[in-house]
Design a protein around this motif. Sequence first.
Motif, short mmCIF file in Angstrom:
data_model
loop_
_atom_site.label_atom_id
_atom_site.label_comp_id
_atom_site.label_asym_id
_atom_site.label_seq_id
_atom_site.Cartn_x
_atom_site.Cartn_y
_atom_site.Cartn_z
N ASP A 603 0.86 -1.19 0.00
CA ASP A 603 0.00 0.00 0.00
C ASP A 603 0.90 1.24 0.00
OD1 ASP A 603 -2.10 1.70 0.13
OD2 ASP A 603 -2.50 1.40 2.26
N GLU A 604 1.44 1.55 -1.18
CA GLU A 604 2.43 2.61 -1.27
C GLU A 604 1.81 3.99 -1.02
OE1 GLU A 604 5.72 4.34 -4.43
OE2 GLU A 604 4.96 2.28 -4.64
N VAL A 605 2.47 4.77 -0.22
CA VAL A 605 2.01 6.11 0.13
C VAL A 605 3.01 7.12 -0.43
CG1 VAL A 605 1.53 7.71 2.01
CG2 VAL A 605 0.84 5.33 2.21
N GLN A 606 2.49 8.15 -1.08
CA GLN A 606 3.34 9.19 -1.63
C GLN A 606 3.19 10.46 -0.78
OE1 GLN A 606 5.52 9.01 -4.09
NE2 GLN A 606 5.03 6.84 -4.46
N LEU A 607 4.31 10.98 -0.29
CA LEU A 607 4.34 12.26 0.41
C LEU A 607 5.26 13.20 -0.35
CD1 LEU A 607 4.60 11.38 4.22
CD2 LEU A 607 2.60 12.10 2.95
N PRO A 608 5.01 14.49 -0.31
CA PRO A 608 5.90 15.43 -1.01
C PRO A 608 7.32 15.37 -0.44
CG PRO A 608 4.41 16.60 0.47
CD PRO A 608 3.93 15.19 0.41
N ARG A 609 8.29 15.66 -1.27
CA ARG A 609 9.68 15.60 -0.82
C ARG A 609 10.02 16.73 0.13
NH1 ARG A 609 14.48 14.42 -4.61
NH2 ARG A 609 15.31 14.34 -2.50
N SER A 610 9.20 17.76 0.13
CA SER A 610 9.43 18.86 1.06
C SER A 610 8.08 19.35 1.60
CB SER A 610 10.16 20.02 0.38
OG SER A 610 9.37 20.59 -0.64
N LEU A 611 8.13 19.93 2.78
CA LEU A 611 6.93 20.47 3.40
C LEU A 611 7.27 21.84 3.96
CD1 LEU A 611 4.26 18.73 5.51
CD2 LEU A 611 5.41 20.71 6.50
N ASN A 612 6.50 22.86 3.54
CA ASN A 612 6.72 24.23 4.01
C ASN A 612 5.60 24.64 4.95
OD1 ASN A 612 8.92 24.68 2.06
ND2 ASN A 612 7.28 24.69 0.54
N PHE A 613 5.95 25.20 6.08
CA PHE A 613 4.91 25.82 6.90
C PHE A 613 5.42 27.14 7.47
CE2 PHE A 613 6.86 22.85 9.95
CZ PHE A 613 7.09 23.65 11.05
#
Length: 965
Positions: A603-613
Motif C-alpha cells: 500500500d504505497e504512500v506518496q508524500l511530497p519531498r518537502s513540506l513548508n509551513f
Amino acid sequence: MESQFEDSSILDDFVTEAKEHLETVEEAVLSLEKQAGSSGFLEAVNQIFRVVHTIKGTAGFVGLTKLQAVAHSGETLLSMLRAGELTMKPGLVDALLGAIDSIRSMIDDVANSNSHNITDVVARMDTFILGGVSNMVADVEKIKDHHAEKVVQRLDAFVASTSLSLDDTNSVKAAVVEEPSMDCIFAAAKAAAEKDGVPAKAEPAPPHDDTSGTNPAYAGEPAAANLSGNPATKGAGQEKPGFVERRGERTEFVDRRQETIRIKLSILDELMQLAGELVLVRNQQLLSEDRSNPTSRANIQRLDIVTSELQETIMATRMQPIGNLFNRFTRVVRDLGNKLGKQIELDISGADVELDNTILEALTDPMTHLVRNSCDHGIELPADRVKAGKKETGRVSLRAYHRSGQINIEMIDDGKGINPEVIRRKALEKGLKTEAELAEMAEKDIVSLILLPGFSTAEKLSDVSGRGVGMDVVKTGIERLGGTLDIESHVGKGSTVHMRLPLTLAIIPCLIVMVGKYRYAIPQVNLEELVCLYDKDVAAKIECAGDTEVYRLRDKLLPIVRLDEVLKRNKPFTPAERSAITEENRQRQKKYLAQLDGGGADDEVQLPRSLNFIVVNVLNNSFGLVVDKVIGTEEIVVKPVHPAVKSLGCYAGSTVMGDGRVALILDVQGVARHAGVNFDAAKESVQERVAFRTTDTQRVLLFKSGPAEQLAAPLFTIKRIESIKTENIEPIGGREYITIEGQSTLILRPDRYLAVSPAADKKEMFLIIPRMARHPFGVLVSQLLDTIETTVELNTQSYVEEGLLGTAIINDKMTLFLDIDSLVRKAEPGWFPSTVGKTAGAILLVEDSPFFRGLVKKYLETEGYDVSTAQNGQEGLTQLEKRDFDLVISDIQMPVMDGLAFMKHLRAGNRQKDIAAIALTALNNEKDRASARDAGFDQYELKMNREQLLHSVAALLSSRADSRC
C-alpha cells in the motif's frame, strides 16, 4: 446668513478653529469637579477661560451675537472662579457644560445661530454669577450702606463684565468709606488691578448688552486676530510666531505659523488611493523588469524606494491619536452616571496610540454603544456594589496598545458581568439555538451569543443603551474595518470587550503563498518564520498531541494547521473532524516511514519531498500553517472581500496582484478559529522535557561558501535566507551591497575574514540574514546543504580563529561553526561601541546546555569578563557560597533547579543576595518576563541577542560600581 459678516472663508476658519478649541475644553471642564481645591484647579479654569474668551471675541467680530452672549456669560463665571469670588458648587459644572453644548450646537448650525434660544443656558450661569456678586455686595454693605442700591448696580455691572480680578478688595472698601461715589469705587478698583500688573480697562457695559460685535472691556485685544488674512494661529494649541532662535551666535526670526496647514480629508483620501495604484504599478514593473539592462534595473529600484517612502509619508498624514476618541467618553460616563444614579469613573490609557483617521471615525458609534452598555447594564447601583463587597464607585477602563502590528482596544468594567444562564435562556426563547447545541457549547461561546443579530437581554428598552439595537451592530462595524471583537465575562467581577484592528486600511506588506493553483496573502505582521522539512523529516518530524498535529520547534511544541484542509470546509472543524484529519495524516506518515525502511510496499504512500509551513502568531500563541509553495513578499493594496466569502471568517480582504490576478488575504486568527486550533494540547511541560534531556541537540544549517569547507550556523541565530542574483550586487567603497526590501544590505564574504577557500561567483547565491541585527547585513554563501538536528559538541581547541564559534563533526565531516556576530565586528568595527573604560567584573553563568554555555561564555570572555559556569541552579548556589561575583546570568529552564527557583533562593538568604542578575532565555512572552521579575531578576534578555546582552551586562556592572562609590 444672519451674521453681519459675509466672508465665507473667514467664517469657515472660525468654525474650524472653534471646534478644535471645544475638543479640548470639555475635558478641562469635567476636571474641575475632581481638582477643586487642588493646584491644578486654577490651571484648568485658565485654560477654559482662554478658549471661551477667544470664541467670544471672534463671534462678536463676525456678528454671531447669540453665540457671543453665551460665551460672555461663561467668561464672566470663569473670571469669578479665577479671582476666588466664586467657589465650586453643585451644578456649576453642569451650567458650564450646558454653555459648551449650546456653543457647539450654534457652531454646527452657524447660519442660524442667531435664532437659537439661549435664555435657559444664560440663566443657569447667571444664577451662579449673581450669587458671587451678592457676596461682594454684602462685604461692601458691612462697611457702609450709603448709596447701597447705586453701588450694587454699578458693582454688579463691573464684576459681571470685566475679566479683571479684584485681588485687593480692601482698597475698594476703603474708597467706599472715604467717598461712597461710584467714580471713587472704580478708580480704586482700577488702581488695585494696575498694582498687580493687569492693564487698565475701560468701564464695561452691563452684561449681555455687547451685541455690536466688540466689547469695550477688551478694547485693547483685537478679536479678529485669528481671522485676518495672516492668522495668528491655524490650529488648536499651535505656537505663536517666535522672535528668536539661537544658532551659534546668530539670532533668527522663527515663524512657527508655517509648520501646519489644514487639508481636507477628501484630498488625503485621494492621495492614499493614488498611492495604492502606484504600488500596483510598481509591483507590475517588478514582474516585467528587464534584469539584463542595468539602467532599467536601477530605475526600478529607485521607483521601488520612492513608492515605499511616498506610501509611508501619506499614511503618516492620516494617523491620529486614539485619545481624540477616548476623551469624548469622559462626558458620556459622567452624564450617564448622574442619570442612572450610579457612581462611575472612567480610566483611559494608551491615548497617544495612533491609527488611521478613517478607522478612528468609524469607531465612534461602536465605542459609544459599548460604553453606554457598560454604564447601563454592567455597572451596578452603589447599594448593590456595596452588598457585593465592591467599592461604591464603578470603573470603566479604555485601553489601547500596539501588538503584532495591530491596534488593540479593550473596554473593561468591574460590574456584574454577563450571566451565561441568562444568555442561554434568551437564546432558547428566541429560537437562536437548541438545547442540544447549547449543551455542547463552552461558557465563553455562550456569552458570545450576544453578538448575534437581534439578541438582547434587556427586559425593556432604554433610551440610555440598547434601544432595540443589539451588539451585532457593534460586531458588524468592527468587522467592516477588518477587525475582530471578542467578549470575556466573569459573573460578579465584570466584562472585557477586546477589539483588534489594522493600523490602516490601505497598504500592507504580505507573504504570498500558494495552495493548489490559488494564491493567498498572509499579512507580514502575523509572520514569525518559515520552516522547511525535507525527505524523511516530512513524516518523522510531524508528531501528534491528542487530536492536533504538532512540530517540535526549538524545544516547543507548535500546533500544525494544513491550509488545504481548511479550504475544503466551509464550516469550522468539529472535534471529530479535527481528530479524523490528524489520524489520517498520522497513518500516512507511519506507512511512508515504513516504506523508507523497506516495509509495507503493498500500500504505497506518496508524500511530497518537502513540506513548508509558516509560523504565524495569533494572540501571543503560535502555530504552523502548511502551504504548498512560498512565492515571496509583496506590498499589497487591500480591497474589501465579497460578503459571501467574508462570512467564512478566514479572509481579511482581497488584493489585485502585479499580474492582474486576485489573491485573498488570510485572517490568521480566523483560520485558527476555523480549524479549531488547540493550543493547550500542544503545551507540554517544558520542565519535564528539560529534566530528562540527556543530549544537547541543536538544529543547524549546513552550507558552503568556498568548495573546500563545510560551514554551519545554529538555526536560532538566522532570521531568514534570501536567494539573490549576483548581478544585483553593487560594489561601493571597497564593500559590497544589495538592496533587500528597500534597504541597502551589507554583504559579508566569509573568505575575506576567515582562512577559508574563496567562493566562486554563481548567477544565483544565498544571503544568510541574522536575527536581531542592528544594521542590515548578511553572509554570502554559494550552496545550502541541509538543515539537521544533531548533538553539537563544539571543539574550541583544535582550530581557533576569530569569527568561528568552534568546530564539530557532522555527517563525518569537520564543520566550521560561524560566529556571524564576530564576522560583522571584524568587517564594521565602527558599528559597535568601544569597550574602553568598561567596568570589568566576575560573572557566574548558569546554563544547562553545553552549547549555549560555551557560546555565551565566549561572548563574555571576549569582552574581558572573568566567567565561571554552573549547569543548574543548585550548582549556581554552591558556586556563590564559594566565591564572590559581580553579576549572575542564568537560564530559566534547567534540570535539578530551574532559574526561577535559583533566583528565589539567592534573594532569600545567600550572602550575595543583592547581586545583579540577568535572566537569559529563549522564552519571549510577558508572562515569563513577569515571573522572572517576581523571582528577583534585574534584567530579562533573549539568548539570540548578543548585542543587547552585552549592553545589559555593562550597564548593570557600571551602575553597581557607581552605587558602591
